[in-house]
Design an enzyme around this catalytic site. Structure first.
Site, mmCIF file in Angstrom:
data_model
loop_
_atom_site.group_PDB
_atom_site.id
_atom_site.type_symbol
_atom_site.label_atom_id
_atom_site.label_comp_id
_atom_site.label_asym_id
_atom_site.label_seq_id
_atom_site.Cartn_x
_atom_site.Cartn_y
_atom_site.Cartn_z
ATOM 1 N N THR A 63 0.866 -1.174 0.000
ATOM 2 C CA THR A 63 0.000 0.000 0.000
ATOM 3 C C THR A 63 0.904 1.226 0.000
ATOM 4 O O THR A 63 2.112 1.110 -0.232
ATOM 5 C CB THR A 63 -0.969 -0.058 1.204
ATOM 6 O OG1 THR A 63 -1.885 1.031 1.118
ATOM 7 C CG2 THR A 63 -0.242 -0.032 2.542
ATOM 8 N N LYS A 67 3.521 1.658 -3.998
ATOM 9 C CA LYS A 67 2.948 1.122 -5.237
ATOM 10 C C LYS A 67 3.695 1.576 -6.492
ATOM 11 O O LYS A 67 3.852 0.810 -7.438
ATOM 12 C CB LYS A 67 1.463 1.491 -5.340
ATOM 13 C CG LYS A 67 0.593 0.776 -4.316
ATOM 14 C CD LYS A 67 -0.877 1.094 -4.557
ATOM 15 C CE LYS A 67 -1.774 0.307 -3.626
ATOM 16 N NZ LYS A 67 -3.200 0.516 -3.934
ATOM 17 N N GLY A 129 -5.730 9.993 -8.450
ATOM 18 C CA GLY A 129 -4.540 9.359 -7.882
ATOM 19 C C GLY A 129 -4.409 7.915 -8.313
ATOM 20 O O GLY A 129 -5.024 7.470 -9.284
ATOM 21 N N ALA A 131 -5.422 5.015 -6.941
ATOM 22 C CA ALA A 131 -6.647 4.203 -6.912
ATOM 23 C C ALA A 131 -7.546 4.567 -8.083
ATOM 24 O O ALA A 131 -8.122 3.689 -8.742
ATOM 25 C CB ALA A 131 -7.380 4.398 -5.590
ATOM 26 N N ARG A 152 -8.942 18.117 -8.366
ATOM 27 C CA ARG A 152 -8.586 19.507 -8.038
ATOM 28 C C ARG A 152 -7.429 19.993 -8.908
ATOM 29 O O ARG A 152 -7.397 21.147 -9.328
ATOM 30 C CB ARG A 152 -8.213 19.619 -6.548
ATOM 31 C CG ARG A 152 -9.387 19.349 -5.622
ATOM 32 C CD ARG A 152 -9.056 19.703 -4.187
ATOM 33 N NE ARG A 152 -10.075 19.230 -3.279
ATOM 34 C CZ ARG A 152 -11.258 19.788 -3.069
ATOM 35 N NH1 ARG A 152 -11.591 20.879 -3.756
ATOM 36 N NH2 ARG A 152 -12.118 19.283 -2.210
#
Length: 283
Positions: A63, A67, A129, A131, A152
């Site tokens: 995690t 990654k 991001g 994920a 954003r």
């Protein structure tokens, strides 16, 4: 019989529920593996990788913040890891390091469990991001007609959109844009950490959910808390809501299949996993 070691690495890692999921399955199936967790800093990724090979690990999950680092450290990458340029599963076999990514597949299986097919659908994804990248690219691969990626930092969404420009559109994260996207969407997915436990930031305004058709499910990849303010608002407005637990479970099942070279029937193990997770999250 000595058990082959598996684990999850990250920093922080004490919150990880991966050992609960993997050890539940391993015990149910009687497989000779044991699964733990290890805190590994970003700068120590390569050192841990060498250690895992030396100590005879069968593999490990990764995690944040590992990654991306693992992409360049692996000897080979599976299709999804190449596609996402992100590794969440490392299989060690014969001293060879294979980097895999099971996040996108886990997300699609979770949608399937809830009766949703992305084919020919319009989908809004919040965030761009790691994920989001895994999810968006698998949704595109699964035949989604249009995917709005709202972020954003627009440039980050634009980078993702370039992977499949016929299907993916980069969008801003302001209230008007979110409302415009929601109006046309069959599914809305939050991949940002907004609303996660120990993260102070929340959505400043959730009115855009009111413009989403009542048929459209609302998904949050966050699973702690089980119901974020985002999901609670959606539920109160009448939407089917889906938290991130299903994705967590299914990506773990896919990873364990890679580690053990064993086909696992989700229907046979998911009820027991969910029971174990519920108990662990209450402790």
């Amino acid at each position: 019989m000595e058990k082959t070691k598996l684990c999850v690495i990250g920093d922080p890692i004490e919150h990880s529920l991966s050992p609960v999921i993997h050890n539940t399955i391993l015990e149910m199936l009687g497989l000779p593996y044991e699964y733990g967790r290890m805190q590994v800093r970003a700068e120590d990724t390569e050192t841990f990788l060498r250690q895992a090979v030396t100590e005879g690990y069968g593999g490990f999950n990764a995690t944040m913040p590992h990654k991306t680092n693992l992409v360049k450290l692996a000897d080979e990458l599976d299709y999804d890891a190449q596609l996402c340029q992100s590794v969440n599963t490392v299989v060690i076999r014969g001293g060879k390091i294979c980097g895999c990514n099971t996040d996108g597949k886990g997300f699609l299986r979770m949608l399937q469990d809830h009766g949703f097919s992305p084919e020919k659908k319009t989908i809004t994804v919040l965030g761009a991001g790691g994920a989001a990248r895994a999810i968006v690219l698998k949704l595109a691969q699964a035949g989604a007609a249009r995917i709005f990626v709202c972020n954003r930092t627009l440039a980050k969404a634009e980078t993702l959109a370039r992977e499949a420009p016929a299907q993916i559109s980069a969008c801003a994260f302001d209230g008007q844009t979110l409302s415009d996207c929601a109006m046309f969407s069959d599914l809305l997915v939050n991949t940002t950490p907004l609303g996660m436990e120990k993260i102070n930031a929340q959505f400043t305004e959730l009115g855009f959910l009111n413009l989403l058709g009542k048929h459209a499910p609302v998904c949050d990849v966050v699973y702690q808390p089980v119901e974020t303010a985002f999901l609670r608002y959606a539920r109160e407005y009448g939407h089917q809501t889906i938290n991130g637990l299903g994705m967590l479970v299914h990506q773990a099942i896919f990873a364990l299949e890679e580690f053990t070279e064993t086909k696992i029937d989700p229907a046979a193990v998911v009820p027991e996993i969910m029971s174990a997770l519920k108990k662990a999250m209450q402790e």
